[in-house]
Design an enzyme around this catalytic site. Structure first.
Site, short mmCIF file in Angstrom:
data_model
loop_
_atom_site.label_atom_id
_atom_site.label_comp_id
_atom_site.label_asym_id
_atom_site.label_seq_id
_atom_site.Cartn_x
_atom_site.Cartn_y
_atom_site.Cartn_z
N LYS A 177 0.82 -1.22 0.00
CA LYS A 177 0.00 0.00 0.00
C LYS A 177 0.86 1.26 0.00
O LYS A 177 0.57 2.21 -0.74
CB LYS A 177 -0.94 -0.03 1.22
CG LYS A 177 -1.87 1.16 1.36
CD LYS A 177 -3.09 0.84 2.20
CE LYS A 177 -2.78 0.08 3.45
NZ LYS A 177 -1.92 0.81 4.43
N THR A 199 3.88 1.46 -1.14
CA THR A 199 4.53 1.49 -2.46
C THR A 199 3.61 2.10 -3.50
O THR A 199 4.03 2.93 -4.31
CB THR A 199 4.94 0.06 -2.87
OG1 THR A 199 5.80 -0.49 -1.86
CG2 THR A 199 5.67 0.07 -4.21
N ARG A 225 2.55 8.32 6.99
CA ARG A 225 2.92 8.19 8.40
C ARG A 225 4.41 7.91 8.57
O ARG A 225 5.06 7.43 7.66
CB ARG A 225 2.13 7.03 9.05
CG ARG A 225 0.65 7.28 9.17
CD ARG A 225 -0.06 6.07 9.74
NE ARG A 225 0.05 4.92 8.83
CZ ARG A 225 -0.21 3.67 9.18
NH1 ARG A 225 -0.57 3.39 10.42
NH2 ARG A 225 -0.09 2.69 8.30
N LYS A 243 7.92 -6.04 9.60
CA LYS A 243 7.91 -5.34 8.31
C LYS A 243 9.29 -4.97 7.80
O LYS A 243 9.54 -4.99 6.60
CB LYS A 243 7.05 -4.07 8.42
CG LYS A 243 5.58 -4.34 8.60
CD LYS A 243 4.78 -3.05 8.74
CE LYS A 243 4.69 -2.32 7.43
NZ LYS A 243 3.78 -1.15 7.53
N ALA A 249 -3.21 1.45 12.91
CA ALA A 249 -4.63 1.45 12.53
C ALA A 249 -5.41 0.34 13.21
O ALA A 249 -6.63 0.38 13.23
CB ALA A 249 -4.78 1.33 11.01
N PHE A 281 -3.48 -0.52 7.13
CA PHE A 281 -4.15 -1.80 6.94
C PHE A 281 -5.28 -1.70 5.91
O PHE A 281 -5.21 -0.91 4.99
CB PHE A 281 -4.60 -2.38 8.27
CG PHE A 281 -3.48 -2.64 9.24
CD1 PHE A 281 -2.38 -3.39 8.85
CD2 PHE A 281 -3.49 -2.12 10.52
CE1 PHE A 281 -1.31 -3.62 9.71
CE2 PHE A 281 -2.43 -2.35 11.40
CZ PHE A 281 -1.35 -3.11 10.99
N PHE A 340 3.01 -8.29 -8.53
CA PHE A 340 4.25 -8.87 -8.06
C PHE A 340 4.86 -9.68 -9.21
O PHE A 340 4.16 -10.11 -10.13
CB PHE A 340 4.01 -9.80 -6.86
CG PHE A 340 3.87 -9.07 -5.54
CD1 PHE A 340 4.69 -9.40 -4.47
CD2 PHE A 340 2.92 -8.07 -5.36
CE1 PHE A 340 4.57 -8.74 -3.25
CE2 PHE A 340 2.79 -7.42 -4.14
CZ PHE A 340 3.62 -7.75 -3.08
N TRP A 395 6.33 -0.76 -8.22
CA TRP A 395 7.50 -1.33 -7.55
C TRP A 395 8.64 -1.51 -8.55
O TRP A 395 9.79 -1.18 -8.27
CB TRP A 395 7.13 -2.68 -6.91
CG TRP A 395 8.25 -3.33 -6.18
CD1 TRP A 395 8.61 -3.14 -4.88
CD2 TRP A 395 9.18 -4.29 -6.71
NE1 TRP A 395 9.70 -3.92 -4.55
CE2 TRP A 395 10.07 -4.64 -5.67
CE3 TRP A 395 9.35 -4.90 -7.95
CZ2 TRP A 395 11.10 -5.56 -5.84
CZ3 TRP A 395 10.37 -5.81 -8.12
CH2 TRP A 395 11.24 -6.13 -7.08
#
Length: 562
Positions: A77, A79, A100, A111, A279, A307, A387, A415
């Protein structure tokens, strides 16, 4: 399947990027030299005077990026948020990204970082993912200064008659540390303080973080801090920061942190990064000040909420829009084939194998999030974040599904390709903003009773059949109403992995009940937190933390951040 060239890791891409002096980035969006405070060469604080100077300027259009329920496979998200901002800039739009600040908890835990990925990152990524400009440390200090003041007040005679059994304020640390969830303090004899039970939350769950992100200016920050309820006296009356008289000192500790931070993307698109509430246990949005400043400085603001749409987006649209007086123009719903296959029943280790049937089954999760955004009356675009393991058949299946339902959809390859990979998404987004009807309104009115507000969220956003309140929560409902707090909005604390409060129920569960185990009034922040299921306000580290891969090379550069 597409053949992809081997690419560098995120940190290698970031470290090899050409980065412009932050003064140049500020100048590109009309910020005067007097209003920027550099923190080194490549990051800076922005003066709040910018908002005063631009108060009569029309706001830019605010675009919210959200997603399906996250899975260990990753959704990207952040990205997509960065890539979309870069794509809009490539289309000659004056775009600014608002995000954020990453917490060290997930950075060192699972992460590994939260600055985007591939060729859609904000930089300097090492700084942003670690200590950045010290904002989260300042919030940690302010939170724990308040804890020290509470315990000192009790030790020095307890003039306010605070009941040590009913202190609700916890200490915090910006790390995942399960051992600190419940502790005993004040041991060691009379001069060491008054023994009592205490505990730690992660800093991003602190009410001070929520206040920091919802405050409209320095004075509003101080006012909100004064309203924090730290506990109750022997008559069960609330005791606030204002009663202790420490709101001024807490504001002093935050006077620099409250200024938003300016950085840039790999393609030099301006990015304002400020504040970082989770979140799943807080409201999950960057600061109101950052979003409003971006809206004054740019024509388009690309922001995100944590999220899936059941958490961050719901809180952005029901809580933040009212605090910030924001009218969102559109929403991007990020979906990955990998995540949808997991929602369709595929195990993580099998995700690299083509499985159109599982993907089709998992689309019911995306369907629910689309319905949620439709409930708010905002136009949207589905972004398929591709991906390298996704097959053409899988991509075509999700595109066909969207097109059959007339859902705007764009294949997104930011990406791999940076802003170029987001051009289709940006164009479709501009089209829906221009031509689709926008009837945005929150899902509930604050004057409704608390049970009705929670029921509305549970039914309309989660798809629950009902809500159950524990005996503890029922008592708290009575106390909240008696204290005059019943007309505050609701901030649900719920697992991010499922639409339900059970993290194992993936996809689109049906016939489930949301259990409210506890209600926590956050009067300074201006909402009531409703804790569901087993959600924790202090996470723990996984068996193999991301920190184990992190290091510093001989030249002093970070290694292992991703």
């Amino acid at each position: 399947m597409k053949v992809h060239k081997e690419v560098k890791s995120d940190i290698e891409i970031a470290q090899n990027a050409k980065i412009l002096p932050i003064i140049n980035i500020a100048k590109s969006i009309g910020i005067e030299k007097v209003d920027i405070e550099p923190y080194g060469h490549y990051k800076a604080k922005l003066s709040l005077d910018i908002l005063k100077k631009l108060e009569n300027k029309q706001n830019g259009k605010v675009i919210l990026v959200t997603a399906v329920n996250p899975t260990p496979a990753g959704e990207g998200k952040s990205t997509v948020t960065v890539g979309l901002g870069q794509a809009l800039a490539r289309l000659d739009k004056k775009a600014i990204i608002a995000m954020r600040e990453p917490s060290l908890g997930p950075t060192m835990g699972v992460k590994g970082g939260a600055t985007g990925g591939g060729y859609s990152q904000v930089i300097p990524m090492e700084d942003i993912n670690l200590h950045f400009t010290g904002d989260i440390h300042a919030i940690t200090t302010a939170n724990n200064a308040l804890s020290a003041m509470i315990d000192n007040h009790i030790y020095q005679g307890n003039e306010l008659e605070i009941d040590v059994r009913r202190i609700v304020w916890k200490r915090v640390v910006d790390l995942n540390d399960r051992a600190l969830r419940n502790v005993i303090i004040g041991l060691g004899g009379a001069v060491q303080g008054v023994p009592r039970e205490d505990g730690f939350d992660i800093t991003v769950a602190s009410e001070i973080m929520a206040i920091f992100c919802l405050a409209s200016d320095l004075q509003n920050l101080k006012h909100r801090l004064s309203k924090i309820v730290v506990g109750y006296n022997f008559k069960k009356e609330p005791i606030t920061v204002g009663d202790l008289g420490v709101e001024g000192s807490l504001t002093l500790l935050l006077k620099d942190a409250i200024k938003p931070n300016l950085v840039q993307t790999l393609e030099h698109t301006p990015a304002i990064i400020h504040g970082g509430p989770f979140a799943n246990i807080a409201h999950g949005c960057n600061s109101v000040l950052a979003t409003k400043m971006a809206a004054k400085l740019g024509d388009y603001v690309v922001t995100e909420a944590g999220f899936g749409a059941d958490l961050g987006a719901e809180k952005f649209l029901n809580i933040k829009t009212q605090s910030a007086e924001i009218h969102p123009s559109a929403v991007v719903i990020v979906a990955t084939i990998r995540a949808l296959k997991m929602h369709g029943g595929v195990e993580k280790q099998e995700l690299n194998t083509e499985n159109v049937n599982a993907l089709t089954s998992g689309l019911k999760n995306l369907q629910k999030h689309i319905e949620t955004i439709e409930e708010f009356g905002i136009p949207f675009v589905v972004a398929i974040n591709r991906f390298i393991t996704d097959t053409d058949s899988e991509v075509m299946a999700i595109k066909k599904w969207c097109e059959e339902r007339k859902y705007p959809v764009a294949l997104t390859e930011v990406w791999e390709k940076g802003g170029e990979g987001g051009i289709d998404l940006a164009q479709k987004l501009l089209n829906v903003i221009e031509h689709e009807k926008n009837t945005f309104k929150p899902l509930y009115k604050n004057k409704q009773v608390i049970e009705e507000k929670i029921e509305t969220i549970a039914r309309k956003v989660y798809g629950a059949s009902g809500v159950e309140f524990s005996s503890k929560a029922k008592k708290q409902l009575v106390e909240i109403e008696a204290n005059g707090w019943g007309e505050l909005p609701i901030c649900m604390a719920k697992t991010q992995y499922s639409l339900s409060d059970n993290p194992k129920l993936l996809g689109r569960p049906e016939n489930f009940t949301i259990t409210i185990r506890e209600l926590r009034p956050k009067i300074g922040a201006g909402f009531i937190v409703a804790l569901t299921g087993d959600v924790m306000t202090m996470p723990g580290l996984p068996k193999v933390p991301a920190a184990l891969k992190m290091d510093v090379d001989l030249s002093g550069q970070a290694v292992g951040l991703f």
